[in-house]
Scaffold this motif. Structure first.
Motif, PDB file in Angstrom:
ATOM      1  N   GLU A  17       0.833  -1.212   0.000  1.00 43.71           N
ATOM      2  CA  GLU A  17       0.000   0.000   0.000  1.00 43.71           C
ATOM      3  C   GLU A  17       0.862   1.254   0.000  1.00 43.71           C
ATOM      4  OE1 GLU A  17      -3.819   1.878   0.033  1.00 43.71           O
ATOM      5  OE2 GLU A  17      -3.260  -0.232  -0.242  1.00 43.71           O
ATOM      6  N   ASP A  23      -3.065   1.893  -9.689  1.00 48.37           N
ATOM      7  CA  ASP A  23      -3.751   1.055 -10.677  1.00 48.37           C
ATOM      8  C   ASP A  23      -3.882  -0.395 -10.246  1.00 48.37           C
ATOM      9  OD1 ASP A  23      -3.628   3.363 -12.144  1.00 48.37           O
ATOM     10  OD2 ASP A  23      -2.076   2.653 -13.533  1.00 48.37           O
ATOM     11  N   TRP A  24      -3.289  -0.758  -9.114  1.00 42.02           N
ATOM     12  CA  TRP A  24      -3.142  -2.163  -8.735  1.00 42.02           C
ATOM     13  C   TRP A  24      -3.783  -2.438  -7.384  1.00 42.02           C
ATOM     14  CZ3 TRP A  24      -0.412  -5.486 -12.055  1.00 42.02           C
ATOM     15  CH2 TRP A  24       0.205  -4.848 -13.143  1.00 42.02           C
ATOM     16  N   ARG A  25      -4.236  -3.683  -7.223  1.00 41.22           N
ATOM     17  CA  ARG A  25      -4.772  -4.146  -5.944  1.00 41.22           C
ATOM     18  C   ARG A  25      -4.121  -5.479  -5.599  1.00 41.22           C
ATOM     19  NH1 ARG A  25      -5.955   0.267  -6.414  1.00 41.22           N
ATOM     20  NH2 ARG A  25      -7.997   1.309  -6.233  1.00 41.22           N
ATOM     21  N   LEU A  27      -4.442  -9.004  -4.044  1.00 38.25           N
ATOM     22  CA  LEU A  27      -5.508  -9.964  -3.760  1.00 38.25           C
ATOM     23  C   LEU A  27      -4.877 -11.340  -3.642  1.00 38.25           C
ATOM     24  CD1 LEU A  27      -7.988  -8.747  -6.528  1.00 38.25           C
ATOM     25  CD2 LEU A  27      -8.102  -8.156  -4.100  1.00 38.25           C
ATOM     26  N   LEU A  31      -0.524  -9.121  -7.153  1.00 39.99           N
ATOM     27  CA  LEU A  31      -0.945  -7.810  -7.638  1.00 39.99           C
ATOM     28  C   LEU A  31      -1.821  -7.984  -8.877  1.00 39.99           C
ATOM     29  CD1 LEU A  31       2.308  -5.650  -7.374  1.00 39.99           C
ATOM     30  CD2 LEU A  31       0.218  -5.389  -6.029  1.00 39.99           C
ATOM     31  N   HIS A  32      -3.002  -7.363  -8.855  1.00 42.81           N
ATOM     32  CA  HIS A  32      -3.941  -7.441  -9.968  1.00 42.81           C
ATOM     33  C   HIS A  32      -4.187  -6.044 -10.537  1.00 42.81           C
ATOM     34  CE1 HIS A  32      -5.735 -11.587  -9.215  1.00 42.81           C
ATOM     35  NE2 HIS A  32      -4.986 -11.398  -8.144  1.00 42.81           N
ATOM     36  N   PRO A 106      -9.136  -0.597 -11.476  1.00 43.56           N
ATOM     37  CA  PRO A 106      -8.801  -1.518 -10.385  1.00 43.56           C
ATOM     38  C   PRO A 106     -10.009  -2.087  -9.666  1.00 43.56           C
ATOM     39  CG  PRO A 106      -8.308   0.754  -9.766  1.00 43.56           C
ATOM     40  CD  PRO A 106      -8.609   0.762 -11.227  1.00 43.56           C
ATOM     41  N   SER A 107     -11.143  -1.380  -9.696  1.00 37.06           N
ATOM     42  CA  SER A 107     -12.339  -1.883  -9.014  1.00 37.06           C
ATOM     43  C   SER A 107     -12.903  -3.124  -9.698  1.00 37.06           C
ATOM     44  CB  SER A 107     -13.411  -0.803  -8.932  1.00 37.06           C
ATOM     45  OG  SER A 107     -13.828  -0.404 -10.227  1.00 37.06           O
ATOM     46  N   THR A 109     -11.107  -5.732 -10.509  1.00 28.54           N
ATOM     47  CA  THR A 109     -10.289  -6.899 -10.203  1.00 28.54           C
ATOM     48  C   THR A 109     -10.920  -7.710  -9.073  1.00 28.54           C
ATOM     49  OG1 THR A 109      -8.941  -5.661  -8.612  1.00 28.54           O
ATOM     50  CG2 THR A 109      -8.189  -5.706 -10.903  1.00 28.54           C
ATOM     51  N   SER A 110     -10.656  -9.015  -9.085  1.00 29.13           N
ATOM     52  CA  SER A 110     -11.124  -9.893  -8.013  1.00 29.13           C
ATOM     53  C   SER A 110     -10.324 -11.181  -8.064  1.00 29.13           C
ATOM     54  CB  SER A 110     -12.627 -10.193  -8.145  1.00 29.13           C
ATOM     55  OG  SER A 110     -12.879 -10.919  -9.343  1.00 29.13           O
TER      56      SER A 110
END
Length: 226
Positions: A17, A23-25, A27, A31-32, A106-107, A109-110
């Motif tokens: 973080e 642009d990335w999350r 999970l 990194l997605h 980014p929202s 992604t899952s």
């Protein structure tokens, strides 16, 4: 690219973080990112740019190209998590996407996990690894079974009190090529499972692990539609 010891240190959530990768999350230790390209050719261009950067760094992401987006997943497989190498490549990919006019999403992604309640993970984990073709590692501690090709959902085992064979409200249907069915069934039975029913073969076979949890192996054969 020369890999130092620092490049092999797995970063935790707060450390990732702090890198400010908008642009990335992160999970499930990966990194997605999703980039909306608006067209297939634009996506191809972005994938080519990602490939060139990955080759230059000698660090390669998983990339899915579809209309109208590109999905990217980054992790360091040699250490099993996100490292500094992934952060550096993630920044480079974001910069390329921006130059090419792709929009980060980014929202979108899952990462899917399937949890199976069991009083004894070690008894049934080999069955699920065998029937799904997954990698088995540490399942006796309730950890994950992972698709070695990075396509299917992670399977993990949640400890619970012992109970009779369940009346399942859901089960897995796994579509496989017809030529692999016999091998999968043999592997599943060798791993403690049982063949429950084959009356509908070659459309599907029903298998169960040692605690009664069922899964169907299915093929296109015997169906109107493949």
């Amino acid at each position: 690219m020369t890999i130092s010891d620092d490049d092999k240190v797995i970063l935790d959530g707060p450390a990732i973080e702090a890198e400010g990768l908008a642009d990335w999350r992160v999970l499930l230790g990966v990194l997605h990112a999703r980039f909306e390209t608006g067209g297939f050719n634009a996506g191809v261009t972005l994938v080519q740019a990602i490939g060139a950067a990955a080759d230059e760094m000698d660090h390669h992401p998983d990339v899915d190209l579809s209309y109208p987006r590109v999905d990217v997943r980054l992790s360091s497989h040699d250490v099993g998590g996100v490292t500094r190498r992934d952060v550096v490549l993630a920044r480079a990919i974001s910069e390329m996407a921006s130059r090419l006019g792709a929009t980060p999403a980014p929202s979108g992604t899952s990462a899917l996990e399937l949890a199976l309640d069991t009083h004894d993970p070690a008894e049934i984990a080999p069955f699920w690894a065998a029937v799904l073709g997954y990698d088995l590692a540490g399942a006796d501690e309730g950890t994950d079974l992972v698709d070695p090709f990075g396509r299917g959902p992670t399977i993990w085992f949640q400890r619970c009190e012992e109970h009779p064979a369940p009346h399942q409200r859901w089960h897995l249907d796994l579509r496989v090529p017809p030529e692999v069915v016999e091998e999968r069934i043999a592997a599943a039975r060798a791993a403690g499972g049982a063949l429950v029913r084959d009356a509908e073969a070659p459309r599907f076979w029903v298998l169960a692990d040692a605690q009664g949890n069922q899964v169907c192996l299915t093929t296109w054969q015997g169906r109107t539609h493949a």
